[in-house]
Each structure stands twice: as C-alpha cells, then as structure tokens.
Design a protein around this motif. Structure first.
Motif, PDB file in Angstrom:
ATOM      1  N   UNK A 316       0.971  -1.206  -0.313  1.00  0.00           N
ATOM      2  CA  UNK A 316       0.220   0.207  -0.074  1.00  0.00           C
ATOM      3  C   UNK A 316       1.159   1.564   0.346  1.00  0.00           C
ATOM      4  N   UNK A 317       2.083   1.395   0.372  1.00  0.00           N
ATOM      5  CA  UNK A 317       3.174   2.633   0.664  1.00  0.00           C
ATOM      6  C   UNK A 317       3.211   2.497  -0.881  1.00  0.00           C
ATOM      7  N   UNK A 318       3.422   2.492  -2.387  1.00  0.00           N
ATOM      8  CA  UNK A 318       4.140   2.508  -3.480  1.00  0.00           C
ATOM      9  C   UNK A 318       2.852   3.199  -4.082  1.00  0.00           C
ATOM     10  N   UNK A 319       1.550   3.062  -3.380  1.00  0.00           N
ATOM     11  CA  UNK A 319       0.568   3.978  -4.078  1.00  0.00           C
ATOM     12  C   UNK A 319      -0.027   4.730  -2.941  1.00  0.00           C
ATOM     13  N   UNK A 320       0.395   4.753  -2.256  1.00  0.00           N
ATOM     14  CA  UNK A 320      -0.035   5.647  -0.659  1.00  0.00           C
ATOM     15  C   UNK A 320      -0.106   6.998  -1.691  1.00  0.00           C
ATOM     16  N   UNK A 327       2.879  10.320  -5.066  1.00  0.00           N
ATOM     17  CA  UNK A 327       3.279   8.991  -4.509  1.00  0.00           C
ATOM     18  C   UNK A 327       4.904   8.131  -5.095  1.00  0.00           C
ATOM     19  N   UNK A 328       4.534   7.743  -3.925  1.00  0.00           N
ATOM     20  CA  UNK A 328       6.239   7.179  -4.222  1.00  0.00           C
ATOM     21  C   UNK A 328       6.446   6.538  -5.207  1.00  0.00           C
ATOM     22  N   UNK A 329       5.846   5.885  -5.857  1.00  0.00           N
ATOM     23  CA  UNK A 329       5.151   4.966  -7.101  1.00  0.00           C
ATOM     24  C   UNK A 329       6.199   5.686  -8.385  1.00  0.00           C
ATOM     25  N   UNK A 330       5.817   7.458  -8.572  1.00  0.00           N
ATOM     26  CA  UNK A 330       5.120   7.850  -9.177  1.00  0.00           C
ATOM     27  C   UNK A 330       7.259   8.152  -9.136  1.00  0.00           C
ATOM     28  N   UNK A 331       7.421   9.299  -8.382  1.00  0.00           N
ATOM     29  CA  UNK A 331       9.529   9.267  -7.730  1.00  0.00           C
ATOM     30  C   UNK A 331      10.078   7.948  -8.367  1.00  0.00           C
ATOM     31  N   UNK A 332       9.589   6.390  -8.138  1.00  0.00           N
ATOM     32  CA  UNK A 332      10.466   5.998  -8.311  1.00  0.00           C
ATOM     33  C   UNK A 332      10.701   5.467 -10.360  1.00  0.00           C
ATOM     34  N   UNK A 333       9.457   5.443 -10.486  1.00  0.00           N
ATOM     35  CA  UNK A 333       9.199   5.390 -12.256  1.00  0.00           C
ATOM     36  C   UNK A 333      10.191   6.737 -12.672  1.00  0.00           C
ATOM     37  N   UNK A 345       7.253  -1.628 -12.164  1.00  0.00           N
ATOM     38  CA  UNK A 345       5.904  -1.720 -11.920  1.00  0.00           C
ATOM     39  C   UNK A 345       5.776  -2.313  -9.714  1.00  0.00           C
ATOM     40  N   UNK A 346       5.144  -1.281  -9.185  1.00  0.00           N
ATOM     41  CA  UNK A 346       5.152  -1.947  -7.841  1.00  0.00           C
ATOM     42  C   UNK A 346       4.231  -2.888  -7.752  1.00  0.00           C
ATOM     43  N   UNK A 347       4.048  -3.306  -6.713  1.00  0.00           N
ATOM     44  CA  UNK A 347       2.612  -3.834  -6.063  1.00  0.00           C
ATOM     45  C   UNK A 347       1.770  -3.882  -6.100  1.00  0.00           C
ATOM     46  N   UNK A 348       1.237  -2.485  -5.600  1.00  0.00           N
ATOM     47  CA  UNK A 348       0.236  -1.793  -5.434  1.00  0.00           C
ATOM     48  C   UNK A 348      -0.948  -1.672  -6.613  1.00  0.00           C
ATOM     49  N   UNK A 349       0.493  -1.812  -7.913  1.00  0.00           N
ATOM     50  CA  UNK A 349      -0.654  -1.308  -8.954  1.00  0.00           C
ATOM     51  C   UNK A 349      -0.925  -2.617 -10.162  1.00  0.00           C
ATOM     52  N   UNK A 376       8.736  -4.487  -6.009  1.00  0.00           N
ATOM     53  CA  UNK A 376       9.024  -3.981  -7.331  1.00  0.00           C
ATOM     54  C   UNK A 376       9.746  -4.724  -8.427  1.00  0.00           C
ATOM     55  N   UNK A 377       9.409  -4.186  -9.800  1.00  0.00           N
ATOM     56  CA  UNK A 377       9.719  -5.547 -10.366  1.00  0.00           C
ATOM     57  C   UNK A 377      10.187  -4.693 -11.684  1.00  0.00           C
ATOM     58  N   UNK A 378      11.624  -5.261 -12.138  1.00  0.00           N
ATOM     59  CA  UNK A 378      12.332  -3.564 -12.969  1.00  0.00           C
ATOM     60  C   UNK A 378      12.525  -4.812 -14.190  1.00  0.00           C
ATOM     61  N   UNK A 379      11.914  -4.604 -15.166  1.00  0.00           N
ATOM     62  CA  UNK A 379      12.739  -5.246 -16.247  1.00  0.00           C
ATOM     63  C   UNK A 379      14.409  -4.164 -17.317  1.00  0.00           C
ATOM     64  N   UNK A 380      15.420  -4.919 -16.659  1.00  0.00           N
ATOM     65  CA  UNK A 380      16.592  -3.674 -18.086  1.00  0.00           C
ATOM     66  C   UNK A 380      17.971  -4.361 -18.465  1.00  0.00           C
ATOM     67  N   UNK A 381      18.454  -3.600 -18.726  1.00  0.00           N
ATOM     68  CA  UNK A 381      19.994  -4.563 -19.455  1.00  0.00           C
ATOM     69  C   UNK A 381      21.261  -4.205 -18.528  1.00  0.00           C
ATOM     70  N   UNK A 382      22.196  -5.629 -18.186  1.00  0.00           N
ATOM     71  CA  UNK A 382      22.974  -4.404 -17.478  1.00  0.00           C
ATOM     72  C   UNK A 382      24.268  -3.832 -18.108  1.00  0.00           C
TER      73      UNK A 382
END
Ligand SMILES: [Zn+2]
Length: 628
Positions: A316-320, A327-333, A345-349, A376-382
């Motif tokens: 609930x904290x990413x989407x609060x 919200x924190x989710x937007x900051x992280x994105x 992607x975060x668990x709240x969405x 929090x799930x993230x896809x990307x290259x090293x």
C-alpha cells in the motif's frame, strides 16, 4: 488541487535568475551571440567524469556517468570558434558584459568586489564542451524592492551560458554551440517565506529591473529561473529551467504539495520498520519467461534481466497518495526513466499491464511474501539495471526522511520531474587560463551614475512618447521587440500604436497557432513596415506576409509577397478595375445610388484583396459614384 496552507507547511523559496546580456560579443571570445539554425560542423565527445580538481567525486557527476552518453555538438562558424570547442584558451573578458554586470549590481545596491576571480563550475551533463562553466562573483549583498518590501540579494555573478540542448536520446545527447559563452548575469535572492503568487511578483520585479537597463536580451529563453524550494526545513529541491512567470507560480505550488506529501508519506513509513538488504533482490528472469506482458516480452527479446526488490511491510505504500498523483511509485518511476529503463511495476498496481494474477502469485511465492509486504519489479539490461536497482533501494530508504535533496526539471504544464541528485559542495575551482580582473573605483562610480530610469518611469515615458495606452506600453517594453519597435517608429511614418499591436499581438497569435517566430527575422519585419509606410502594401498584408514566412513557405518578404499574391497596386490600376466594375453594374448604380457601394465593394475586394487596403477602395469607389 487540494488547498495547502503555505505558511503552515513553512514554504521557503529562493530564486536564482539567469538573464542573458545584450552584448555584441560572447563573454570570452569575439563570436556573435546569435541563434543559428544551420550548423556547418559536428563533432562528438564522450561525457567527462566530473572528478573536480579538489579530488572529491561529485555524486551528480557519478550519476551522469552511469548514464554513459555520447555527446554531439553542432556548430556554426558565425556563432562559435575554437574557444567554444575548447581547442583554444578563452580571450579577454568582454568589456560590455562587465559594465552591464556592474550596473545591475549597483541597481541592487550590491557591494561590488575590487577584484573579480574567474572560477570553473563543474558541469556534468555535457552542456559545456570544457566540462565546466566559467563564473565570476561580481558583488555580494544588496536588496530588491518589491511592493514596498526589501528582498535580500545574496550575490550577483557574471557567467557564460551553456550550450543549447537540441535532442536528448537514450545513448546520445545533441547540443548546439551558438548559445555557449553568451554572457549571463546570475542573481541569487535570499530564500523568502512567501506564497507562490508573491514569489511570482518578486520574479516579475527583478525581470523588470533588468529590462529597465535596456542592455539585456528579451523574449522566451533569454531569462531563466532556477528555484530552490523547501517545506518544513527539509531537503532543498532545486528546480531548473523555469521560463515563464505563470509556470513559476504553478511549479512552486506543485513542489510545495509534492514535498509536503512526501513528508506525510514519511510519517507513515516511520511507523513501519523498513529494511532492504542484498537478500531482498531477486533475479526472476527465468520465472517470467512465460509472462504475457508485452513490456516484459520486449525486454526479454533485448536480453534484459528481470529483477524484483522485496520490501517487507510495504504493502500500500507505493500507491499511497496524500495528494492526487503524489505517490512514491511515481517518484521511483521517474528515477528509473533517467537510466533509460522503461519498465518498472510496483505491487500496489499489479496485476496490470499484462502481468496477471498468476505472475504475481509466482513472485509472491518465490519471494516468500506475506500480505503486508510489497515488491518492485524492473526489467532492464546490465549494467544500467544494477544502477537503477541501487537507486530504487536508496530512494525507498530515503523516503522515511521525507524530501530528498535533488535537482528537478520544470515541465511546461507546471510540474517537476527528477533530473539528478543534488551536486556535492566541491563544484568550484579557480580558472587557471584567465588572471583575476580588477574593478577600479572609476568603473563603480560610472555604474552608480548611470543607474537607469526604473521600469515604471520607462513605461510612462513610452506611453507619452508614442501615445500608447499603458497596457500596450508594458507589453512592448517587456517583449523582445522593444528595440525593433523603436527602430520602426523612428521614421514617424507608421503609427506606433499599429506597430506595437502587430509586434505584440499579431505575431504572438501566429505563434500560438504553432508557427515558428524564429523564421521571422527583424529585417523582414522592418522591410514590411517600410513597404506599408510608402503605401506599397495595405495594412492587411502584413499579417499575410508574416504568416507565410513563419510557416516556412517563403524565406524573405518579396518571395512571401509573390506566393501570397500580395503586391502593391497603383492608384491607376485600382482606377481601371473600379471603372470596369461600375460600368458592368451601371443599372444597379442608377437604381440604388450611394447604396450600391456595399455590393460593389464586395465585388471589388474579391479582385484586390491583399493588394490594397479596403479603406482606399472604399474612398475611391464612393468618390466615383458620387461623381456619376
Ligand atoms: Zn567563439
């Protein structure tokens, strides 16, 4: 927006205004400070690391380095030489720039130093070919008077403008060098506790003080504000690149709301115990091979990895959202986006974006999550992915402290987005290529004696001299066309009122329709008004010509006149046309007399529109009919 009591949340705003000076040369070379739209040269550099000569690694520089971009520079020989390319040391300081900076310092009652030292300020985004910007502290202290109040001035600096960003792509960044080295005055004001609307008033007053010198550039982009904003004495956020006053007010409102929102989020987080260790980061690339999300599948095709960060007790904290869209989710994105990574992607969405229930269950099982936990799930290259994961973990940990000190960029719609962490303190070091510059008492005396009329006095003067109404006087004086206006009105053949309204409203209207003002050069405008003054074109044609040039259809006035069928029509030609029309409609004229004019005007204007003014046609037509 939910109303916020700015006083209660302790909003503090410090303005830093950058104003381009209207000199004929750049600050440290003889190049002309003109905008180019053609570039004859291109060269590339890789981004320099910002290890300053004091030895400390700048966190902002480190951050930029992780983005590892190639920088391309575009140059035009008229507006840049070897100095801009960093292939030749800087020349002497431009005398006019020095004079104007002393004048501005005097106007602000700021204490001028007897010796000016040129310093290098580390620049890490590639906007300077040298990796630093040259800056000089000219004066300290002083004040700006705004509506009877005195706002403290911290310092006045003279510095060189940065290269202009043309395009920022994932692995490349393009700059043009025409703006690099243009003299700028930077005025830093003391932070004030004030409402956003009051800060706007302060910025307006400072802008007007600068324009009253008549030695600064005008128009969009010639004055830029950086704003330092904080609430409740938390971390100061620097917002860069505010160009308009309305945008300034909106941005302060938005930042106040965002920062106070982050403080409310922090209060909630303090009650939970949040720790993230290395054991909380998982590689789930294999587990997600069959995930149907397009974003995930596209990432897998690019050989990206998929990682998950487990955050215990975070459900609930990413989407609060203490305020809408805060919200924190937007900051992280936003942080992730700056690493050139799109998918986070975060668990709240979730489930969403093609990631379904069973995918979420797989993650929960693999990470041994309970209902209270988040991820929090993230896809990307090293190696980008690792940098991004580290930044996310740091951001989540920092969230308990409220507002992180960072640099953000202003957006056109009045929000701010993450740009980079705040640079460290060791960003300045002495310029070794230029000896210190002395300011002799006579120069200071000259500046004090030449303090110009105030903005209010200047407006009153224009109003009187050109018989303009107060609003138009303000508009023309604040616009980039003031010098042009005076030039055009000098011959006294055009009505100042008409000239001012064409320059202030018609051109702005065309710009609002999406046309390009930069294509319309001062010489085009002057030529058009000369044609008008000598009776060669009607008033109506001016806008037609400007529109044609601004839309890129013609590159000069005569081509625009041909392509729009605007041409000068002699009185003889008009005579002939009107005689023919009257002859053809003789019966109507006999029947209606004067009242036939309306109909005949309509017929005539169809043939002569854009070639001669309607008024001239009307006068001649009336004369002819009365003679009959
Ligand atoms: Zn140059």
């Amino acid at each position: 927006m939910t109303e916020i009591d700015f006083e209660k949340i302790g909003l503090k705003v410090g303005l830093e205004i950058h104003q381009q000076l209207n000199t004929s040369k750049k600050l440290f070379c003889k190049c002309k400070p003109v905008d180019s739209d053609e570039y004859t040269e291109k060269f590339s550099r890789s981004l320099r690391t910002g290890k300053s000569e004091l030895g400390e690694l700048d966190p902002a520089a480190l951050f930029e380095k992780t983005k590892s971009k190639k920088i391309n520079y575009y140059a035009n020989s008229q507006s840049s030489c070897l100095v801009e390319k960093d292939e030749e040391p800087p020349h002497d300081l431009d005398h006019d720039a020095k004079k104007i900076s002393l004048l501005i310092s005097s106007m602000l009652e700021s204490k001028i130093f007897s010796e000016i030292h040129v310093m290098r300020k580390t620049v890490i985004d590639g906007s300077n070919t040298t990796g630093f910007q040259r800056t000089m502290l000219v004066s300290q202290g002083g004040n700006l008077k705004v509506n009877g109040k005195k706002i403290g001035v911290q310092a006045v600096c003279l510095e060189e403008d940065a290269a202009k960003l043309l395009k920022d792509e994932q692995n490349e960044r393009n700059y043009s060098l025409d703006r690099l080295g243009v003299p700028l005055v930077e005025i830093a004001l003391e932070p004030v506790s004030a409402k956003p609307s009051e800060v706007k008033e302060i910025a307006l007053a400072l802008g007007r003080l600068l324009r009253a010198t008549r030695m600064v550039k005008r128009g969009i982009g010639s004055i830029r504000q950086d704003v330092n904003i904080s609430v409740m004495n938390s971390g100061v956020v620097e917002v860069k690149g505010v160009q308009q006053l309305d945008q300034l007010e909106k941005i302060i409102c938005y930042e106040a709301k965002r920062q106070y929102g982050l403080i409310l989020i922090a209060e909630k987080l303090k009650k939970l115990s949040i720790t993230i260790t290395k054991e909380d980061i998982f590689d789930i690339t294999e587990i997600f091979k069959a995930c149907e999300s397009k974003i995930i599948q596209n990432a897998l095709k690019l050989k990206a990895k998929i990682k998950v960060i487990r955050v215990r007790n975070f459900s609930g904290m990413f989407g609060f959202e203490p305020y809408p869209a805060i919200r924190l989710g937007k900051e992280i994105a936003q942080i992730v986006r700056f690493f050139g990574i799109g998918g986070v992607f975060h668990s709240d969405e979730l489930p969403n974006y093609g990631i379904n229930d069973s995918d979420v269950d797989k993650v929960k099982k693999h990470l041994e999550l309970v209902d209270e936990d988040g991820f929090l799930l993230i896809a990307g290259e090293d190696p980008k992915l690792d940098y991004a994961v580290n930044s996310i973990v740091k951001r989540i940990q920092d969230a308990t402290n409220g507002v992180p000190a960072e640099t953000r960029a202003a957006t056109q719609d009045g929000e701010t987005v993450f740009l980079r962490p705040r640079p460290g303190a060791s960003r300045m070091y002495p310029e070794t290529d230029i000896p210190s510059i002395s300011v002799i008492p006579a120069e200071v005396k000259l500046a004090r004696e030449n303090i110009p009329k105030s903005w209010d006095e200047s407006i009153a003067e224009i109003q009187k001299k050109y018989a303009l109404n107060p609003q138009l006087s303000e508009q023309i004086f604040d616009s980039e066309y003031m010098e042009l206006f005076e030039k055009i009105c000098k011959n006294k053949k055009n009505s100042p009122n008409f000239v001012a309204s064409i320059l202030c409203s018609s051109i702005t209207n065309l710009e609002r329709q999406g046309l390009d003002t930069t294509l319309l050069k001062p010489e085009h405008i002057i030529e058009s008004f000369e044609l008008l003054a000598s009776g060669k074109i009607p008033k109506e044609s001016l806008e037609i010509i400007f529109e044609n040039i601004m839309s890129g259809k013609s590159e000069n006035v005569s081509i625009a006149m041909q392509s729009t069928d605007v041409s000068s029509m002699s009185e003889d030609e008009l005579n002939g046309i009107l005689d023919k029309i009257i002859q053809k409609n003789m019966e109507l004229v006999k029947k209606l007399g004067d009242n036939a004019i309306t109909t005949l005007m309509g017929i005539a204007m169809k043939q002569v529109r854009g070639k001669i003014s309607g008024q001239a046609v009307n006068v001649l037509l009336r004369k002819k009919i009365q003679e009959l």
